[in-house]
Every structure is written in structure tokens, then in C-alpha cells.
Design a protein around this motif. Sequence first.
Motif, mmCIF file in Angstrom:
data_model
loop_
_atom_site.group_PDB
_atom_site.id
_atom_site.type_symbol
_atom_site.label_atom_id
_atom_site.label_comp_id
_atom_site.label_asym_id
_atom_site.label_seq_id
_atom_site.Cartn_x
_atom_site.Cartn_y
_atom_site.Cartn_z
ATOM 1 N N GLY A 1 0.779 -1.171 -0.014
ATOM 2 C CA GLY A 1 -0.043 -0.221 0.138
ATOM 3 C C GLY A 1 0.837 1.102 -0.079
ATOM 4 O O GLY A 1 1.124 1.693 -0.947
ATOM 5 N N CYS A 2 1.601 1.424 1.020
ATOM 6 C CA CYS A 2 2.295 2.681 1.290
ATOM 7 C C CYS A 2 3.597 2.500 1.520
ATOM 8 O O CYS A 2 4.428 3.444 1.131
ATOM 9 N N GLY A 3 4.246 1.446 1.823
ATOM 10 C CA GLY A 3 5.504 0.887 1.893
ATOM 11 C C GLY A 3 6.079 1.801 3.133
ATOM 12 O O GLY A 3 7.467 1.783 3.307
ATOM 13 N N VAL A 4 5.429 2.402 4.068
ATOM 14 C CA VAL A 4 6.087 3.011 5.188
ATOM 15 C C VAL A 4 5.250 2.805 6.526
ATOM 16 O O VAL A 4 5.208 3.367 7.524
ATOM 17 N N ALA A 5 4.439 1.593 6.493
ATOM 18 C CA ALA A 5 3.905 0.954 7.583
ATOM 19 C C ALA A 5 2.702 1.953 7.999
ATOM 20 O O ALA A 5 2.403 1.668 9.294
ATOM 21 N N GLN A 6 2.146 2.467 7.349
ATOM 22 C CA GLN A 6 0.924 3.285 7.648
ATOM 23 C C GLN A 6 -0.235 2.888 7.375
ATOM 24 O O GLN A 6 -1.038 2.829 8.080
ATOM 25 N N CYS A 7 -0.642 2.101 6.259
ATOM 26 C CA CYS A 7 -2.005 1.959 5.974
ATOM 27 C C CYS A 7 -2.399 0.616 6.182
ATOM 28 O O CYS A 7 -3.382 0.152 6.477
ATOM 29 N N GLY A 8 -1.368 -0.403 6.561
ATOM 30 C CA GLY A 8 -1.871 -1.734 6.944
ATOM 31 C C GLY A 8 -2.132 -2.572 5.882
ATOM 32 O O GLY A 8 -2.551 -3.849 6.349
ATOM 33 N N SER A 9 -2.121 -2.464 4.845
ATOM 34 C CA SER A 9 -2.563 -3.352 3.763
ATOM 35 C C SER A 9 -1.572 -4.615 3.543
ATOM 36 O O SER A 9 -2.018 -5.572 3.350
ATOM 37 N N CYS A 10 -0.327 -4.415 4.195
ATOM 38 C CA CYS A 10 0.704 -5.481 4.231
ATOM 39 C C CYS A 10 0.508 -6.154 5.517
ATOM 40 O O CYS A 10 1.563 -7.107 5.638
ATOM 41 N N THR A 11 -0.333 -6.132 6.409
ATOM 42 C CA THR A 11 -0.373 -6.622 7.799
ATOM 43 C C THR A 11 -0.510 -8.259 7.364
ATOM 44 O O THR A 11 -1.158 -8.784 6.714
ATOM 45 N N VAL A 12 0.552 -8.879 8.215
ATOM 46 C CA VAL A 12 0.734 -10.374 8.344
ATOM 47 C C VAL A 12 0.788 -10.565 9.890
ATOM 48 O O VAL A 12 0.948 -9.800 10.469
ATOM 49 N N HIS A 13 0.865 -11.728 10.221
ATOM 50 C CA HIS A 13 0.976 -12.296 11.724
ATOM 51 C C HIS A 13 2.437 -13.041 11.910
ATOM 52 O O HIS A 13 2.790 -13.756 10.936
ATOM 53 N N ILE A 14 3.025 -12.513 12.780
ATOM 54 C CA ILE A 14 4.370 -13.201 13.000
ATOM 55 C C ILE A 14 4.217 -13.637 14.606
ATOM 56 O O ILE A 14 4.033 -12.764 15.463
ATOM 57 N N ASP A 15 4.315 -14.781 14.889
ATOM 58 C CA ASP A 15 3.856 -15.688 16.081
ATOM 59 C C ASP A 15 2.607 -15.028 16.638
ATOM 60 O O ASP A 15 2.761 -14.777 17.906
ATOM 61 N N GLY A 16 1.691 -14.859 15.898
ATOM 62 C CA GLY A 16 0.262 -14.470 16.363
ATOM 63 C C GLY A 16 0.279 -12.695 16.395
ATOM 64 O O GLY A 16 -0.846 -12.372 16.763
ATOM 65 N N ASN A 17 1.390 -12.045 16.104
ATOM 66 C CA ASN A 17 1.337 -10.627 16.502
ATOM 67 C C ASN A 17 0.948 -9.837 15.108
ATOM 68 O O ASN A 17 1.863 -10.208 14.074
#
Length: 165
Positions: free
Chosen positions: A37-53
Motif C-alpha cells: 500500500g504505502c511502503g512506510v507501515a502506515q496503511c496496513g495493507s501489508c499486515t501479516v502475523h508473526i507468532d500471532g502478532n
Amino acid sequence: MTRLNVNGQVRQHPAEPDTPLLWVLREHLGLTGTKYGCGVAQCGSCTVHIDGNPVRSCVMPVSAVQPSQKVITIEGLSPKGLNALQKAWVNNDVPQCGYCQSGMIMAAAALLKKKPKPTDADIDAEITNICRCGTFNRVRAAIKEAAGVTKTAGLDIVHVTRSVA
């Protein structure tokens, strides 16, 4: 070759250590459900879980993910069909363009794991993803439905009937 545990499978990839996890998932492993999405961790389109987080994968260097950590993408969230959250997403007509939705669902899944019966304040605090279509009210309704707080028929959602002139 570097190893990652993604969606329950150990996968190898040739990416450089500073490559963002997002690009390893999409370009090297072919898991394109996670979006840029934005490439700077603002929009959240790239959200995945790492160890549930929930993690914004566009700024997470792949070298920061240890082989023992479990990465879950939208493809691995419910590999045997739609889960309650995904069904609620459909029931409440959440997606419009749909671009941000995989990241939004991943953030919502993490919230429900942490707080199975979230309040509006919990949802506001935890779901910081950006939806340019403005489906935030439907996102809230879907999260509450998945949590069993409300049912589809009892939600204050206006369903628009489209007519062809």
C-alpha cells in the motif's frame, strides 16, 4: 537460501537480508494476498502475523524474521475455508475495492485473538489500517459479528439497493 516458516510450511527464498518481508512473500513465495500500500507501515495493507502478532510487512526486513517464528498470511489464516471473521466480512459487505481488506482482516483476526469480545474502543485502538473506501463502520460491524457480539440482522448498516436506469 534463507528459510521462513510461512503458513505452516518451511519455505526457502534467495532474497537479500534487507529485503522487506512483503516482497519475499509476494515475489519469491508467490503469496500475493498480502498487498503493498504505502511502503512506510502506515496503511496496513501489508499486515501479516508473526507468532500471532500483527506486523506491517512492508518495513520488516526478512532478516528480522527467525526461521523458528511462524508467519501467517491471509492465505494461511483459514486454509480450510472461510473462518467466522471472513464470513462476517462477506455478510456485512465490507469490501468495496477490496485492496486493503487482507491486511484489515489480519489486523481484525489478531484483535479477536487478543480480545474475543472487543468493544468499540478496542476496535478503534487496534484497527489502525486505512481504507480509502471508508468501510470502517462495516469493518466494526463484521468484527462484532465474528465475535458474537451482534448478528447481521441486528446491525445498524444501511444496505443500498442498486438499480439500473
